[in-house]
Scaffold this motif. Structure first.
Motif, PDB file in Angstrom:
ATOM      1  N   THR A  44      -5.708  28.977  21.412  1.00 39.99           N
ATOM      2  CA  THR A  44      -5.157  27.661  21.108  1.00 39.99           C
ATOM      3  C   THR A  44      -5.785  27.202  19.794  1.00 39.99           C
ATOM      4  N   ASP A  45      -4.939  26.972  18.799  1.00 37.44           N
ATOM      5  CA  ASP A  45      -5.422  26.636  17.449  1.00 37.44           C
ATOM      6  C   ASP A  45      -6.413  27.676  16.934  1.00 37.44           C
ATOM      7  N   GLY A  46      -6.139  28.936  17.238  1.00 32.57           N
ATOM      8  CA  GLY A  46      -6.961  30.035  16.740  1.00 32.57           C
ATOM      9  C   GLY A  46      -8.208  30.318  17.546  1.00 32.57           C
ATOM     10  N   VAL A  47      -8.479  29.520  18.601  1.00 29.87           N
ATOM     11  CA  VAL A  47      -9.688  29.685  19.412  1.00 29.87           C
ATOM     12  C   VAL A  47      -9.323  30.290  20.764  1.00 29.87           C
ATOM     13  N   GLN A  48     -10.001  31.385  21.127  1.00 30.27           N
ATOM     14  CA  GLN A  48      -9.730  32.035  22.408  1.00 30.27           C
ATOM     15  C   GLN A  48     -10.156  31.126  23.557  1.00 30.27           C
ATOM     16  N   GLN A  49      -9.322  31.088  24.563  1.00 30.91           N
ATOM     17  CA  GLN A  49      -9.605  30.233  25.717  1.00 30.91           C
ATOM     18  C   GLN A  49     -10.536  30.939  26.708  1.00 30.91           C
ATOM     19  N   VAL A  50     -11.372  30.146  27.368  1.00 29.39           N
ATOM     20  CA  VAL A  50     -12.328  30.655  28.340  1.00 29.39           C
ATOM     21  C   VAL A  50     -12.089  29.946  29.668  1.00 29.39           C
ATOM     22  N   ALA A  51     -12.053  30.714  30.756  1.00 23.26           N
ATOM     23  CA  ALA A  51     -11.886  30.140  32.092  1.00 23.26           C
ATOM     24  C   ALA A  51     -12.891  30.794  33.037  1.00 23.26           C
ATOM     25  N   SER A  52     -13.640  29.979  33.755  1.00 25.64           N
ATOM     26  CA  SER A  52     -14.652  30.479  34.693  1.00 25.64           C
ATOM     27  C   SER A  52     -15.635  31.430  34.014  1.00 25.64           C
ATOM     28  N   GLY A  53     -15.974  31.129  32.760  1.00 21.18           N
ATOM     29  CA  GLY A  53     -16.943  31.927  32.027  1.00 21.18           C
ATOM     30  C   GLY A  53     -16.419  33.231  31.483  1.00 21.18           C
ATOM     31  N   ALA A  54     -15.105  33.461  31.574  1.00 17.94           N
ATOM     32  CA  ALA A  54     -14.520  34.717  31.104  1.00 17.94           C
ATOM     33  C   ALA A  54     -13.498  34.442  30.009  1.00 17.94           C
TER      34      ALA A  54
END
Length: 517
Positions: free
Chosen positions: A235-245
């Motif tokens: 999102t806007d060039g930044v990788q998304q992180v969920a639950s530390g992954a």
């Protein structure tokens, strides 16, 4: 502090080499620009690869592997390894002999001009201009590397660290010339390969072994595929992180056309001046076989280590670097977190080594393109050697200033900058280099038409056609190289045959190459 001390000691060694060779470099333009054709097989091979790979090898390539997996990085590495071997096998001996026959040329534009015995120096001027353009972009990529390295290590602003690194490189290049550059590049090639091997071994061990690394990244869709590619969810060039992954989408396709496009990185070798100059500078053609083996082995080991470092980094620090630009810092992250400060400083010197070895080559060749080929070759033909040296140093400062301006954006991606400049050189000079050396029917008009076609095609494909995607989304080097080659052949066949004296020199160069003269 220990990291800084280690790096400062290394920089002092590099400056010492520059000062040692300064007096000899100032004796003549041939010594300054080509080292008096005195390079031995080890220095020729190692300095060629060190100046070619740059900080891209330790930051750009591991960053690609960290960001999207094996395919893009590995196919690029395979293409480069094949290109290295073929360039030394096909081009080195013939160019060394032909550059002597063709008026003892000491720069690439001068060789092309003498090869076709042009009187108005059009080909020489065009060659020099394109060298200035693409090497300015190359120099900018090296300055970006300096900025990222020092700002990450010491917490200072990117821009201030980038400018400080550029000032050091400029000083070193102005002082020592080609011999200093080649001698230090040999040392830096050793530092680079040792740093890569050390970080790979340390990183894999920290991750629990190679099996653990491969098992971890295989859980990411497409990460280990040679015919697919991992796709970070951004999102806007930044990788998304969920639950530390870190989050990845479904694997993307990596088809035959994309593979051929990525392998075409190898074509760039036929046109990059920093490597071609080493061929011209080696002292004996009989030593080229040894140089080829040294260069190829160094290249394969270094490229393999760089790709695997990206995989180990993704295993150990999966969420540490969340943009494509930041991913290029994985080598630094591994070094500072896994090694004692003093040893980390020595390893960081590997990045510094790669950057210096490349940027001094780029600046020296670009400056010589103007001073030797445009200033002395066109504007002031009676200029003395001393005046040419001073003009080259002034031009070096100008090129550096433009490179610094390009590098001011801290979000610049080293891999992207290098890819564009590499394509520019490969498509502009590669086809005409091959046809000049191996096809006697190549004409002056064909050379000019092909050179312009290659350079323009890189810009047009990169900026206008590639954004269309689909089959047009291939690396711009491949179509531009092929278009240039077609234009050279077509225009040469439509043109009258080259003059008798040009054909005679072609025959002499071919015979000298066969006889190792």
């Amino acid at each position: 502090m220990k990291t800084l001390i280690a790096m400062c000691c290394y920089m002092a060694c590099v400056v010492g080499i520059g000062l040692f060779f300064a007096r000899r470099a100032n004796q003549s333009t041939e010594n300054y620009f080509l080292g008096g054709r005195s390079l031995g097989p080890w220095i020729a091979a190692m300095s060629a690869e060190a100046s070619d790979m740059s900080g891209w090898l330790l930051m750009g390539l591991p960053g690609v592997a960290y960001w999207c997996g094996v395919s893009d990085a590995a196919w690029t590495a395979i293409g480069l390894a094949i290109g290295t071997y073929l360039n030394w096998l096909l081009v080195a001996r013939r160019l060394r002999c032909y550059s002597v026959v063709a008026g003892d040329a000491i720069t690439i534009p001068e060789f092309f001009s003498a090869r076709f015995k042009e009187k108005k120096k059009v080909l020489l001027t065009i060659s020099a201009v394109f060298i200035l353009v693409f090497f300015t972009v190359y120099a900018a990529s090296c300055f970006v590397t300096c900025g990222k390295l020092f700002s990450t290590l010491f917490g200072f602003s990117y821009q201030s660290m980038m400018i400080a690194g550029a000032v050091f490189v400029i000083f070193y290049t102005v002082v020592g010339g080609f011999l200093a550059e080649s001698a230090s590049d040999f040392m830096q090639a050793v530092v680079m390969i040792l740093a890569l091997a050390l970080i790979l071994g340390t990183g894999v061990a920290a991750a629990g072994g190679l099996d653990a690394v491969l098992q971890n990244v295989s859980a990411i869709p497409g990460f280990l595929d040679f015919f697919g590619i991992a796709q970070p969810v951004v999102t806007d060039g930044v990788q998304q992180v969920a639950s530390g992954a870190p989050q990845f989408g479904e694997a993307g396709s990596y088809g035959l056309l994309t593979i051929l496009s990525t392998l075409s990185w190898g074509l760039g070798y036929f046109g990059v001046p920093q490597v071609l100059l080493r061929f011209m500078a080696i002292r004996k053609t009989s030593e080229l076989t040894k140089s080829r083996r040294i260069a190829t082995i160094w290249c394969v080991i270094s490229l393999g280590c760089a790709v695997l470092i990206g995989l180990a980094g993704r295993t150990l620090y999966p969420t540490a670097l969340l943009t494509a630009s930041d991913a290029e810092n994985i080598f630094i992250v591994l070094s500072t977190n896994l090694l004692p400060p003093l040893l980390a400083g020595v390893v960081m010197a590997g990045i510094l080594a790669a950057t210096i070895s490349s940027s001094d080559s780029y600046l020296l060749i670009a400056a010589s393109a103007f001073a030797k080929n445009i200033y002395q070759g066109v504007l002031k033909k009676d200029a003395s050697d001393k005046k040419v040296l001073w003009v080259s140093r002034i031009m070096l400062l100008v090129i550096s200033a433009v490179g610094v301006v390009i590098a001011l954006d801290e979000n610049s991606v080293i891999f992207t900058l290098v890819a564009f400049a590499w394509a520019g050189f490969g498509a502009t000079f590669g086809p005409i280099m091959l046809t000049s050396l191996f096809w006697k029917r190549t004409t002056w008009a064909g050379a000019i038409a092909g050179m312009i076609t290659g350079a323009v095609s890189v810009f047009v494909w990169k900026l206008a056609i590639k954004p269309l995607g689909s089959i047009f989304g291939i690396y711009e080097l491949l179509p531009a190289f092929l278009l240039s080659l077609v234009v050279i052949v077509a225009v040469s066949l439509l043109d009258k045959e080259p003059p008798a004296d040009v054909l005679a020199e072609f025959k002499l160069a071919r015979e000298n190459a066969r006889n190792n003269i």
